[in-house]
Design an enzyme around this catalytic site. Structure first.
Site, short mmCIF file in Angstrom:
data_model
loop_
_atom_site.label_atom_id
_atom_site.label_comp_id
_atom_site.label_asym_id
_atom_site.label_seq_id
_atom_site.Cartn_x
_atom_site.Cartn_y
_atom_site.Cartn_z
CD GLU A 58 69.51 -66.15 162.67
OE1 GLU A 58 70.18 -65.98 161.63
OE2 GLU A 58 68.28 -66.03 162.69
CG PHE A 83 66.52 -69.98 162.91
CD1 PHE A 83 66.71 -70.65 161.71
CD2 PHE A 83 65.24 -69.60 163.26
CE1 PHE A 83 65.64 -70.93 160.88
CE2 PHE A 83 64.16 -69.88 162.43
CZ PHE A 83 64.36 -70.55 161.23
NE ARG A 166 56.48 -70.17 169.71
CZ ARG A 166 55.84 -69.83 168.60
NH1 ARG A 166 56.17 -70.37 167.46
NH2 ARG A 166 54.87 -68.95 168.65
#
Lengths: 333, 280
Positions: A58, A83, A166
């Site tokens: 990342e 993240f 999500r």
């Protein structure tokens, strides 16, 4: 607005980004090894020339995205919210926020929407991103707004952080609803309690207002999808008309919507009791299901009702939320 | 990092007649930049002078990019750019002072370079971003990235190294300033980063290990990197933070050199003499 139970949609973001990528070749899609989970598998398949796989790295991905933006590209960077924020914070600060570059950071799986435990639960992402100068911070949960967010942010001059749920996204708003980056919206008017909600807590806020209304408590519900820059006029207006203020967010009560509303009303000299619904300065835990965590950590419709009830000094038992007032699938990873 | 003032800005032009002389002038200019404060990042310029001079001699003005990963090294590109007429001498004379646009540790306001950052280990990622963009746009530009050996302690550098090799970013050249110096002392007293060349080679890079103060060696290595078409290249430049300035005391702290007035005067005299000798 629709009434619960809400219908749900799958991948409204992924479809919108693909559509944008087809229209604008400067739009790049970066993935941090969570391609399907971030709804960008379609993009990868259809527009491989505009897709960059950053791998599980990342820090590099954020710094690289900054350089790409310097060259005129508009990178949309995808990974889970944890993240996307905690891990590459210094890179976002130095390579994206400080130079005020048009990088769009899309953090999936906000708060305790995942049962994956503290490593996967982004409970501080809004706080972290909000603290960075130049950063716009957005928290959405409704499919109509999610479908519009790509168009809404693509040409924002500086960086944007969007946290997205999500899986199944509830359809709360009508088709003609327009996502505004400038204005919070009073969805329901009321004079006893002003209930400010963002992201996944909006459905619970609407449900709580309905139940309280049946008991003669007048609750206004204000949808605040943009946490920064926050719409001070709408928040101050709604706060001034209410006796008690409540904020509701799928996030720590420190640094997110609750803090932003507190700062806004305090600066305006609006003295009202304030209750902040959210994670009470605690990490959550791993579990089997997300709804269990919403219940346990006080993010339920029932907790909103009880908080309003006691804040107003009502006596007797608080009214009870109907069962299964919340929708949504919570995908473990 | 204003585009029109960077080496890749379309209107930027310069010419290097003698890289060896430019390296000397970088040292002298850096001494003059640091002297008013009496301390500063002079060691970085002494260490990287030949690398920076060779890059300016090799790079295509108005096209190629320069990344200065450790912001503390920005003194060296600034010194070179001043000697090449790209930066105003008056402005450069305010280096590191209150209110100066020429800050001692590189920032977004820093001219000449395309990217720099005072938070270390991030420049190689930016460089890979530039090379990816050039590839997407069909540009033939080369990106030069000045990276320090201490930055090999940062994990992000290796993330970028893996990415660049996987994507065969042959238009990327890293000049790794292997001066064995970091804030707390010699790098090898803190962590073992050797074998440096083997590490980069294992990551899939084209590696050259050389004397970073041999201007001809650095220039030749840059040419060899240019000829490489499959892999990104790294020049492991073996250097010293006190090279080329004999008047420095033996215990000088290369990361942050103290330069009181008498030593500054001696340094200017020494380097002016060397410059005159090189021209003779």
């Amino acid at each position: 607005m629709h009434e619960p139970p809400y219908l749900t949609e799958l991948k409204p973001y992924g479809r919108a980004l693909l559509d944008m990528g087809r229209r604008r070749e400067e739009v790049l899609c970066l993935s941090g090894d969570l391609t399907r989970q971030c709804e960008i598998d379609l993009f990868q398949a259809e527009l491989p020339g505009q897709f960059i796989h950053g791998g599980m790295a990342e820090a590099n991905m954020m710094s690289m995205a900054g350089a790409l933006a310097r060259c005129g590209h508009i990178p949309f960077v995808h990974t889970f919210g944890v993240f996307a924020t905690r891990r590459p914070y210094d890179q976002i600060a130095n390579a994206i926020a400080y130079p005020n570059l048009p990088v769009r950071i899309i953090g999936f799986m906000p708060g305790v929407s995942t049962p994956g435990g503290p490593s996967h639960q982004a409970i501080d992402d809004v706080a972290l991103m909000r603290a960075l100068p130049n950063m716009t911070v957005i928290d959405l949960a409704d499919a109509v707004e999610v479908a519009q967010v790509v168009d809404a942010i693509v040409d924002v001059p500086g960086p944007v952080y969007v946290r997205l749920k999500r899986g199944e996204i509830p359809v709360i708003f009508d088709d003609d609803h327009i996502l505004s980056l400038d204005r919070a919206e009073v969805l329901v008017p009321g004079t006893d309690v002003a209930l400010f909600a963002s992201g996944m807590l909006l459905a619970a806020a609407l449900g709580a207002a309905r139940v309280l209304g049946e008991q003669g408590v007048s609750v206004s519900v204000i949808n605040v999808p943009v946490i920064k820059p926050i719409d001070t006029a709408t928040i101050q207006g709604a706060a001034a008309e209410a006796k008690v203020l409540i904020t509701a967010e799928n996030h720590s009560i420190i640094g997110g919507l609750g803090s932003a509303v507190a700062e806004t009303v305090a600066e305006a000299g609006i003295g009202r009791p304030l209750r902040r619904i959210g994670l009470q300065d605690t990490f959550a835990e791993g579990s089997l299901s997300g709804p269990y965590l919403f219940e346990k950590y006080g993010l339920s419709t029932q907790n909103l009702i009880e908080t309003a009830w006691t804040a107003l000094g009502r006596t007797g038992p608080a009214p009870t939320a109907p069962a299964a007032a919340e929708t949504g699938e919570y995908s473990p990873v | 990092m204003t585009a029109e003032l960077s080496i890749s800005g379309p209107k930027t032009h310069w010419e290097v007649l003698d890289p060896l002389e430019l390296a000397l002038r970088i040292r002298l200019r850096a001494v003059r930049m640091v002297a008013p404060q009496g301390f500063g990042y002079l060691g970085q310029a002494l260490s990287a002078a030949e690398q920076v001079a060779a890059v300016f001699a090799r790079a295509t003005p108005g096209l190629d990019r320069l990344v200065c990963s450790p912001g503390h090294y920005i003194i060296a590109p600034f010194a070179a750019a001043t000697e090449l007429g790209l930066l105003d001498e008056q402005i450069v004379s305010t280096y590191g002072q209150n209110g100066s646009p020429i800050e001692a540790i590189g920032t977004e306001r820093s001219p000449i370079v395309d990217y720099t950052c005072g938070s270390l280990g991030q420049g190689l990622s930016a460089a890979t971003g530039f090379v990816m963009s050039d590839r997407l746009r069909g540009s033939d530009a080369r990106t030069y990235a000045l990276v320090s050996d201490g930055e090999m302690e940062e994990g992000q550098l290796w993330e970028a190294a893996v990415f660049a090799a996987h994507h065969r970013l042959a238009r990327l050249t890293v000049l790794l300033d292997a001066n064995n110096s970091q804030v707390d002392g010699p790098v090898d007293s803190i962590t073992t980063i050797e074998p440096i060349a083997d590490k980069w080679a294992a990551f899939g890079w084209h590696v050259q290990d050389l004397d970073g103060h041999d201007i001809d060696a650095v220039s030749a290595a840059l040419s060899a990197a240019d000829a490489e078409t499959e892999r990104p290249s790294v020049l492991v430049c073996r250097t010293s933070t006190v090279h080329g300035l004999d008047c420095l005391p033996p215990d000088a702290d290369g990361h942050f050199i103290k330069l009181p007035p008498d030593l500054a005067t001696a340094a200017v005299e020494e380097l002016t003499g060397k410059l005159e000798a090189s021209r003779a």
